[in-house]
Design a protein around this motif. Structure first.
Motif, PDB file in Angstrom:
ATOM      1  N   VAL A  92     -41.202 128.607 -10.753  1.00 41.18           N
ATOM      2  CA  VAL A  92     -39.761 128.889 -10.706  1.00 41.18           C
ATOM      3  C   VAL A  92     -39.513 130.318 -10.225  1.00 41.18           C
ATOM      4  O   VAL A  92     -38.703 130.563  -9.330  1.00 41.18           O
ATOM      5  N   LEU A  93     -40.224 131.270 -10.826  1.00 49.17           N
ATOM      6  CA  LEU A  93     -40.032 132.681 -10.467  1.00 49.17           C
ATOM      7  C   LEU A  93     -40.763 133.045  -9.175  1.00 49.17           C
ATOM      8  O   LEU A  93     -40.436 134.037  -8.534  1.00 49.17           O
ATOM      9  N   GLN A  94     -41.762 132.252  -8.809  1.00 49.38           N
ATOM     10  CA  GLN A  94     -42.544 132.389  -7.576  1.00 49.38           C
ATOM     11  C   GLN A  94     -43.448 133.612  -7.578  1.00 49.38           C
ATOM     12  O   GLN A  94     -44.611 133.532  -7.258  1.00 49.38           O
ATOM     13  N   GLN A  95     -42.914 134.731  -7.912  1.00 51.58           N
ATOM     14  CA  GLN A  95     -43.750 135.928  -8.011  1.00 51.58           C
ATOM     15  C   GLN A  95     -43.031 136.921  -8.924  1.00 51.58           C
ATOM     16  O   GLN A  95     -41.850 136.778  -9.194  1.00 51.58           O
ATOM     17  N   TYR A  96     -43.771 137.894  -9.379  1.00 51.43           N
ATOM     18  CA  TYR A  96     -43.191 138.836 -10.316  1.00 51.43           C
ATOM     19  C   TYR A  96     -42.848 140.151  -9.591  1.00 51.43           C
ATOM     20  O   TYR A  96     -42.597 140.154  -8.412  1.00 51.43           O
ATOM     21  N   GLY A  97     -42.815 141.253 -10.309  1.00 51.11           N
ATOM     22  CA  GLY A  97     -42.379 142.498  -9.705  1.00 51.11           C
ATOM     23  C   GLY A  97     -40.874 142.650  -9.734  1.00 51.11           C
ATOM     24  O   GLY A  97     -40.284 143.330  -8.903  1.00 51.11           O
ATOM     25  N   TRP A  98     -40.217 141.964 -10.686  1.00 52.06           N
ATOM     26  CA  TRP A  98     -38.773 142.087 -10.828  1.00 52.06           C
ATOM     27  C   TRP A  98     -38.428 143.374 -11.582  1.00 52.06           C
ATOM     28  O   TRP A  98     -39.103 143.749 -12.524  1.00 52.06           O
ATOM     29  N   ASP A  99     -37.333 143.996 -11.188  1.00 51.45           N
ATOM     30  CA  ASP A  99     -36.740 145.060 -11.989  1.00 51.45           C
ATOM     31  C   ASP A  99     -35.823 144.371 -12.997  1.00 51.45           C
ATOM     32  O   ASP A  99     -34.922 143.622 -12.610  1.00 51.45           O
ATOM     33  N   VAL A 100     -36.062 144.601 -14.280  1.00 53.40           N
ATOM     34  CA  VAL A 100     -35.361 143.852 -15.329  1.00 53.40           C
ATOM     35  C   VAL A 100     -34.511 144.780 -16.175  1.00 53.40           C
ATOM     36  O   VAL A 100     -34.982 145.817 -16.650  1.00 53.40           O
ATOM     37  N   ASN A 101     -33.249 144.386 -16.360  1.00 53.88           N
ATOM     38  CA  ASN A 101     -32.358 145.072 -17.288  1.00 53.88           C
ATOM     39  C   ASN A 101     -31.866 144.058 -18.305  1.00 53.88           C
ATOM     40  O   ASN A 101     -31.513 142.925 -17.947  1.00 53.88           O
ATOM     41  N   MET A 102     -31.829 144.442 -19.552  1.00 48.97           N
ATOM     42  CA  MET A 102     -31.478 143.507 -20.611  1.00 48.97           C
ATOM     43  C   MET A 102     -30.310 144.006 -21.440  1.00 48.97           C
ATOM     44  O   MET A 102     -30.235 145.179 -21.798  1.00 48.97           O
ATOM     45  N   SER A 103     -29.399 143.085 -21.734  1.00 52.84           N
ATOM     46  CA  SER A 103     -28.295 143.333 -22.652  1.00 52.84           C
ATOM     47  C   SER A 103     -28.329 142.225 -23.694  1.00 52.84           C
ATOM     48  O   SER A 103     -29.131 141.290 -23.596  1.00 52.84           O
ATOM     49  N   SER A 104     -27.479 142.308 -24.678  1.00 51.66           N
ATOM     50  CA  SER A 104     -27.391 141.237 -25.671  1.00 51.66           C
ATOM     51  C   SER A 104     -25.932 140.952 -25.972  1.00 51.66           C
ATOM     52  O   SER A 104     -25.065 141.822 -25.822  1.00 51.66           O
ATOM     53  N   VAL A 105     -25.670 139.703 -26.374  1.00 53.06           N
ATOM     54  CA  VAL A 105     -24.322 139.294 -26.761  1.00 53.06           C
ATOM     55  C   VAL A 105     -24.416 138.588 -28.103  1.00 53.06           C
ATOM     56  O   VAL A 105     -25.457 138.022 -28.453  1.00 53.06           O
ATOM     57  N   GLY A 106     -23.337 138.626 -28.855  1.00 52.83           N
ATOM     58  CA  GLY A 106     -23.328 137.964 -30.144  1.00 52.83           C
ATOM     59  C   GLY A 106     -23.138 138.959 -31.274  1.00 52.83           C
ATOM     60  O   GLY A 106     -23.208 140.168 -31.087  1.00 52.83           O
ATOM     61  N   GLU A 107     -22.907 138.417 -32.457  1.00 54.67           N
ATOM     62  CA  GLU A 107     -22.682 139.245 -33.637  1.00 54.67           C
ATOM     63  C   GLU A 107     -23.730 138.945 -34.706  1.00 54.67           C
ATOM     64  O   GLU A 107     -24.698 139.675 -34.861  1.00 54.67           O
ATOM     65  N   ALA A 108     -23.568 137.861 -35.444  1.00 57.27           N
ATOM     66  CA  ALA A 108     -24.539 137.539 -36.484  1.00 57.27           C
ATOM     67  C   ALA A 108     -25.904 137.222 -35.882  1.00 57.27           C
ATOM     68  O   ALA A 108     -26.940 137.563 -36.445  1.00 57.27           O
ATOM     69  N   PHE A 109     -25.885 136.548 -34.728  1.00 57.69           N
ATOM     70  CA  PHE A 109     -27.120 136.230 -34.013  1.00 57.69           C
ATOM     71  C   PHE A 109     -26.938 136.645 -32.565  1.00 57.69           C
ATOM     72  O   PHE A 109     -25.940 136.319 -31.946  1.00 57.69           O
ATOM     73  N   HIS A 110     -27.894 137.381 -32.021  1.00 57.67           N
ATOM     74  CA  HIS A 110     -27.752 137.907 -30.671  1.00 57.67           C
ATOM     75  C   HIS A 110     -28.546 137.086 -29.662  1.00 57.67           C
ATOM     76  O   HIS A 110     -29.647 136.611 -29.945  1.00 57.67           O
ATOM     77  N   PHE A 111     -27.959 136.942 -28.478  1.00 56.95           N
ATOM     78  CA  PHE A 111     -28.625 136.285 -27.361  1.00 56.95           C
ATOM     79  C   PHE A 111     -28.910 137.336 -26.296  1.00 56.95           C
ATOM     80  O   PHE A 111     -28.140 138.270 -26.110  1.00 56.95           O
ATOM     81  N   PHE A 112     -30.014 137.145 -25.602  1.00 53.22           N
ATOM     82  CA  PHE A 112     -30.386 138.086 -24.558  1.00 53.22           C
ATOM     83  C   PHE A 112     -29.770 137.698 -23.225  1.00 53.22           C
ATOM     84  O   PHE A 112     -29.742 136.530 -22.851  1.00 53.22           O
ATOM     85  N   TYR A 113     -29.300 138.693 -22.514  1.00 55.75           N
ATOM     86  CA  TYR A 113     -28.750 138.539 -21.159  1.00 55.75           C
ATOM     87  C   TYR A 113     -29.588 139.426 -20.261  1.00 55.75           C
ATOM     88  O   TYR A 113     -29.620 140.642 -20.437  1.00 55.75           O
ATOM     89  N   MET A 114     -30.310 138.807 -19.337  1.00 49.30           N
ATOM     90  CA  MET A 114     -31.231 139.559 -18.491  1.00 49.30           C
ATOM     91  C   MET A 114     -30.810 139.514 -17.025  1.00 49.30           C
ATOM     92  O   MET A 114     -30.462 138.456 -16.511  1.00 49.30           O
ATOM     93  N   VAL A 115     -30.856 140.663 -16.381  1.00 44.68           N
ATOM     94  CA  VAL A 115     -30.617 140.768 -14.943  1.00 44.68           C
ATOM     95  C   VAL A 115     -31.943 141.139 -14.296  1.00 44.68           C
ATOM     96  O   VAL A 115     -32.517 142.187 -14.588  1.00 44.68           O
ATOM     97  N   MET A 116     -32.439 140.259 -13.416  1.00 44.86           N
ATOM     98  CA  MET A 116     -33.705 140.481 -12.723  1.00 44.86           C
ATOM     99  C   MET A 116     -33.411 140.688 -11.240  1.00 44.86           C
ATOM    100  O   MET A 116     -32.781 139.850 -10.609  1.00 44.86           O
ATOM    101  N   GLU A 117     -33.876 141.798 -10.712  1.00 43.25           N
ATOM    102  CA  GLU A 117     -33.549 142.150  -9.328  1.00 43.25           C
ATOM    103  C   GLU A 117     -34.807 142.551  -8.580  1.00 43.25           C
ATOM    104  O   GLU A 117     -35.657 143.282  -9.093  1.00 43.25           O
TER     105      GLU A 117
END
Length: 216
Positions: free
Chosen positions: A144-169
């Motif tokens: 799916v990703l084919q190859q790595y070497g992504w620049d990754v930035n991560m945020s989170s959303v949620g209150e009691a339980f947080h979910f990860f939001y990742m931007v891969m560029e």
């Protein structure tokens, strides 16, 4: 909606075809309203977007109503693609196509943005240790990703339980943090080959919220 008999059923196309026959809509983890501020920060309305494993989530249609018109939705279930295409045929700038995320057939650079929400999680549900996965799952994710070497930035959303939001560029020089993460990934791979890590296991009798059942 009937839960599968085993977590591994989430990987099977036959399970999804049957489920989508009767299920109208389901959003994994959290709805669009929870993270729309992040998407609006990272995506321009004129950009072309590919959604993989779209299912019957309302995310794409919510985005469309929010100004993101150029969306191509894909899923390996013809049942859900046919239903969603018919249900939203009035949204003329958005399209629906049957396609497996492991075999994307669009030409290179067809899209500016690729969105994935919960699809990769579904292919890992049979693993008893998310940090020490089988070679089969690693090969699938690599396809799916084919190859790595992504620049990754991560945020989170949620209150009691947080979910990860990742931007891969791609195309950016990796940050020191990402270089260290790549090294750590390689270290874990070597440890995995030597069976040196203690497993993290999933609880039995899992539910749709299987991610909440990880024991750390």
């Amino acid at each position: 909606m009937e839960l599968p008999g085993r977590n591994s059923d989430y990987r099977e196309k036959s399970y999804w075809d049957e489920r989508y026959t009767t299920e109208e809509s389901y959003d994994w983890f959290t709805g669009y309203s929870s993270f729309q501020h992040l998407l609006r920060r990272d995506i321009l309305p004129q950009q072309h977007i590919l959604t993989i494993g779209c299912g019957n989530s309302s995310m794409s249609t919510d985005m469309y109503e929010n100004g993101f018109k150029h969306i191509t939705n894909t899923d390996f279930s013809p049942v859900v693609i046919e239903k969603m295409a018919e249900k939203h045929k009035d949204l003329t700038e958005m399209s629906w196509q049957v396609m497996d995320m492991c075999d994307i057939s669009f030409p290179a650079e067809s899209f500016d943005i690729v969105l994935e929400k919960g699809t990769l999680d579904a292919v890992m549900v049979h693993e008893r240790d998310p940090w020490n996965t089988s070679q089969e799952t690693l090969d699938l994710i690599d396809s799916v990703l084919q190859q790595y070497g992504w620049d990754v930035n991560m945020s989170s959303v949620g209150e009691a339980f947080h979910f990860f939001y990742m931007v891969m560029e791609k195309g950016k020089q990796l940050s020191e943090k990402d270089i260290l993460a790549e090294k750590e990934r390689e270290k874990k791979r070597l440890l995995r080959e030597n069976n040196s890590e203690n497993p993290v296991t999933f609880m039995e009798n899992d539910t749709e919220d299987f991610v909440l059942s990880i024991e750390l």
